[in-house]
Design a protein around this motif. Structure first.
Motif, PDB file in Angstrom:
ATOM      1  N   ALA A  23       0.830  -1.206   0.000  1.00  0.00           N
ATOM      2  CA  ALA A  23       0.000   0.000   0.000  1.00  0.00           C
ATOM      3  C   ALA A  23       0.867   1.259   0.000  1.00  0.00           C
ATOM      4  N   ALA A  24       1.933   1.257   0.786  1.00  0.00           N
ATOM      5  CA  ALA A  24       2.802   2.434   0.863  1.00  0.00           C
ATOM      6  C   ALA A  24       3.528   2.687  -0.451  1.00  0.00           C
ATOM      7  N   ALA A  25       4.037   1.640  -1.070  1.00  0.00           N
ATOM      8  CA  ALA A  25       4.805   1.804  -2.313  1.00  0.00           C
ATOM      9  C   ALA A  25       3.920   2.177  -3.491  1.00  0.00           C
ATOM     10  N   SER A  26       2.763   1.532  -3.599  1.00  0.00           N
ATOM     11  CA  SER A  26       1.859   1.777  -4.734  1.00  0.00           C
ATOM     12  C   SER A  26       0.996   3.012  -4.539  1.00  0.00           C
ATOM     13  N   GLU A  27       0.928   3.496  -3.297  1.00  0.00           N
ATOM     14  CA  GLU A  27       0.060   4.611  -2.919  1.00  0.00           C
ATOM     15  C   GLU A  27      -1.403   4.278  -3.180  1.00  0.00           C
ATOM     16  N   MET A  28      -1.727   3.007  -3.020  1.00  0.00           N
ATOM     17  CA  MET A  28      -3.107   2.542  -3.127  1.00  0.00           C
ATOM     18  C   MET A  28      -3.495   1.883  -1.806  1.00  0.00           C
ATOM     19  N   SER A  59       3.395  -9.770  -4.793  1.00  0.00           N
ATOM     20  CA  SER A  59       4.623  -9.815  -5.573  1.00  0.00           C
ATOM     21  C   SER A  59       5.005  -8.408  -6.021  1.00  0.00           C
ATOM     22  N   GLU A  60       6.266  -8.244  -6.369  1.00  0.00           N
ATOM     23  CA  GLU A  60       6.729  -6.954  -6.877  1.00  0.00           C
ATOM     24  C   GLU A  60       5.906  -6.539  -8.098  1.00  0.00           C
ATOM     25  N   GLU A  61       5.667  -7.470  -8.990  1.00  0.00           N
ATOM     26  CA  GLU A  61       4.920  -7.169 -10.209  1.00  0.00           C
ATOM     27  C   GLU A  61       3.536  -6.632  -9.896  1.00  0.00           C
ATOM     28  N   ASP A  62       2.835  -7.259  -8.939  1.00  0.00           N
ATOM     29  CA  ASP A  62       1.490  -6.817  -8.605  1.00  0.00           C
ATOM     30  C   ASP A  62       1.485  -5.438  -7.961  1.00  0.00           C
ATOM     31  N   VAL A  63       2.502  -5.133  -7.153  1.00  0.00           N
ATOM     32  CA  VAL A  63       2.585  -3.807  -6.538  1.00  0.00           C
ATOM     33  C   VAL A  63       2.818  -2.751  -7.617  1.00  0.00           C
ATOM     34  N   LEU A  64       3.671  -3.046  -8.587  1.00  0.00           N
ATOM     35  CA  LEU A  64       3.927  -2.099  -9.675  1.00  0.00           C
ATOM     36  C   LEU A  64       2.666  -1.880 -10.509  1.00  0.00           C
ATOM     37  N   ILE A  65       1.936  -2.957 -10.773  1.00  0.00           N
ATOM     38  CA  ILE A  65       0.691  -2.830 -11.534  1.00  0.00           C
ATOM     39  C   ILE A  65      -0.334  -2.017 -10.743  1.00  0.00           C
ATOM     40  N   ALA A  66      -0.406  -2.268  -9.436  1.00  0.00           N
ATOM     41  CA  ALA A  66      -1.350  -1.523  -8.594  1.00  0.00           C
ATOM     42  C   ALA A  66      -1.063  -0.031  -8.627  1.00  0.00           C
ATOM     43  N   SER A  67       0.210   0.325  -8.752  1.00  0.00           N
ATOM     44  CA  SER A  67       0.560   1.748  -8.772  1.00  0.00           C
ATOM     45  C   SER A  67      -0.007   2.447 -10.007  1.00  0.00           C
ATOM     46  N   THR A  90      -8.215  -4.968 -19.583  1.00  0.00           N
ATOM     47  CA  THR A  90      -7.059  -4.866 -20.463  1.00  0.00           C
ATOM     48  C   THR A  90      -6.259  -6.160 -20.367  1.00  0.00           C
ATOM     49  N   HIS A  91      -5.747  -6.642 -21.477  1.00  0.00           N
ATOM     50  CA  HIS A  91      -4.989  -7.901 -21.488  1.00  0.00           C
ATOM     51  C   HIS A  91      -3.913  -7.854 -20.406  1.00  0.00           C
ATOM     52  N   SER A  92      -3.900  -8.866 -19.531  1.00  0.00           N
ATOM     53  CA  SER A  92      -2.971  -8.866 -18.393  1.00  0.00           C
ATOM     54  C   SER A  92      -1.508  -8.787 -18.827  1.00  0.00           C
ATOM     55  N   ALA A  93      -1.201  -9.295 -20.021  1.00  0.00           N
ATOM     56  CA  ALA A  93       0.176  -9.244 -20.511  1.00  0.00           C
ATOM     57  C   ALA A  93       0.653  -7.805 -20.716  1.00  0.00           C
ATOM     58  N   THR A  94      -0.281  -6.888 -20.886  1.00  0.00           N
ATOM     59  CA  THR A  94       0.090  -5.480 -21.082  1.00  0.00           C
ATOM     60  C   THR A  94       0.760  -4.917 -19.841  1.00  0.00           C
ATOM     61  N   TRP A  95       0.096  -5.033 -18.701  1.00  0.00           N
ATOM     62  CA  TRP A  95       0.644  -4.493 -17.450  1.00  0.00           C
ATOM     63  C   TRP A  95       1.891  -5.258 -17.038  1.00  0.00           C
ATOM     64  N   LYS A  96       1.910  -6.565 -17.269  1.00  0.00           N
ATOM     65  CA  LYS A  96       3.088  -7.361 -16.911  1.00  0.00           C
ATOM     66  C   LYS A  96       4.294  -6.960 -17.758  1.00  0.00           C
ATOM     67  N   GLN A 217       5.587   6.562 -13.049  1.00  0.00           N
ATOM     68  CA  GLN A 217       4.834   6.110 -11.880  1.00  0.00           C
ATOM     69  C   GLN A 217       5.377   4.773 -11.375  1.00  0.00           C
ATOM     70  N   VAL A 218       5.580   3.833 -12.282  1.00  0.00           N
ATOM     71  CA  VAL A 218       6.077   2.518 -11.900  1.00  0.00           C
ATOM     72  C   VAL A 218       7.513   2.608 -11.383  1.00  0.00           C
ATOM     73  N   SER A 219       8.318   3.463 -12.000  1.00  0.00           N
ATOM     74  CA  SER A 219       9.700   3.633 -11.545  1.00  0.00           C
ATOM     75  C   SER A 219       9.746   4.146 -10.109  1.00  0.00           C
ATOM     76  N   ALA A 220       8.894   5.109  -9.798  1.00  0.00           N
ATOM     77  CA  ALA A 220       8.841   5.653  -8.443  1.00  0.00           C
ATOM     78  C   ALA A 220       8.395   4.582  -7.454  1.00  0.00           C
ATOM     79  N   THR A 221       7.436   3.781  -7.848  1.00  0.00           N
ATOM     80  CA  THR A 221       6.941   2.711  -6.973  1.00  0.00           C
ATOM     81  C   THR A 221       8.028   1.685  -6.711  1.00  0.00           C
ATOM     82  N   TRP A 222       8.774   1.334  -7.751  1.00  0.00           N
ATOM     83  CA  TRP A 222       9.865   0.361  -7.570  1.00  0.00           C
ATOM     84  C   TRP A 222      10.861   0.880  -6.551  1.00  0.00           C
TER      85      TRP A 222
END
Length: 243
Positions: A23-28, A59-67, A90-96, A217-222
């Motif tokens: 929640a803290a990293a994704s700001e969600m 997972s890291e991937e899910d947190v980045l997608i949540a952001s 949206t096709h899940s492969a897009t966010w991944k 956005q994703v870079s900041a979350t990472w």
């Protein structure tokens, strides 16, 4: 047996993060993370506790997608229901693909200020209704059903305040339309093509366009997720009460 095991090595365990960390990293907020999960855009894992039972981990991937969902809600003023619907449709492969491409190139030593580049991905909301993904041409090869020079990709449009209609970007080329004709009726394909042309015309003749640089956005979350400071230029400016 994996290639790593054959070579005497062991595959690294995926990094998993707690509710608070995600929640803290994704700001969600956690309730919104759970709505996003219920829609199918992300999926937490159940990790056994030492004393029995399970705890939720992300997972890291899910947190980045949540952001990305967090940014959509903030910058487009969408509620979490419509955000989760748009992301899940949206096709899940897009966010991944986005999360993987960014996570593999970020350097912890790059500095806390998040900067844009020519390889950034964007979400465009046209006329407050049509949603597009805009990607650099170099990334079109890793996305499903995308032609090489197809860099403006339709995601869908808002049917109402709480409903999102998906609009496949595969409608933009003959191969994609042929594939859709195998699962849709001729009338459905024609209707979808009509909406696709309308969406692309709206993008080319937009009265208004709101854009989010989701790569930044994703870079900041990472960085936040891995204990590093992350700031956007706007956050580095002095506050009004300090002037």
């Amino acid at each position: 047996m994996t290639a790593s095991e054959r070579n005497g090595g062991h595959a690294p365990k995926p990094l998993l993060f707690s509710d608070a960390e995600a929640a803290a990293a994704s700001e969600m907020p956690l309730p919104s993370l759970r709505v996003l999960q219920a829609a199918g855009a992300i999926q937490a894992r159940k990790v056994p506790k030492e004393n029995g039972g399970f705890k939720r981990k992300w997972s890291e991937e899910d947190v980045l997608i949540a952001s990305i969902g967090s940014a959509i809600g903030e910058h487009f003023s969408w509620n979490i229901r419509i955000v989760s619907e748009a992301m899940a449709k949206t096709h899940s492969a897009t966010w991944k693909a986005l999360a993987t491409s960014i996570a593999g190139t970020i350097s912890p030593d790059a500095g806390s200020l998040i900067r844009k580049s020519e390889y950034d991905w964007y979400l465009d909301l046209v006329d407050r209704r049509f949603l597009f993904l805009r990607v650099p041409v170099d990334f079109t090869a890793i996305l499903p059903d995308v032609e090489l020079n197809q860099t403006i990709l339709t995601l869908g449009w808002l049917r109402s305040k709480d409903a999102f209609q998906r609009l496949p970007w595969s409608l933009g080329h003959p191969r994609g339309r042929a594939r859709l004709s195998m699962i849709l009726s001729p009338d459905q394909v024609l209707n979808a093509e009509r909406y696709y042309k309308l969406a692309m015309a709206a993008h080319a003749n937009a009265l208004s366009t709101a854009s989010i640089n989701i790569t930044m956005q994703v870079s900041a979350t990472w960085r936040r997720l891995h204990g590093h400071e992350a700031r956007f230029v706007g956050q580095a400016l002095p506050r009004k009460d300090c002037l």
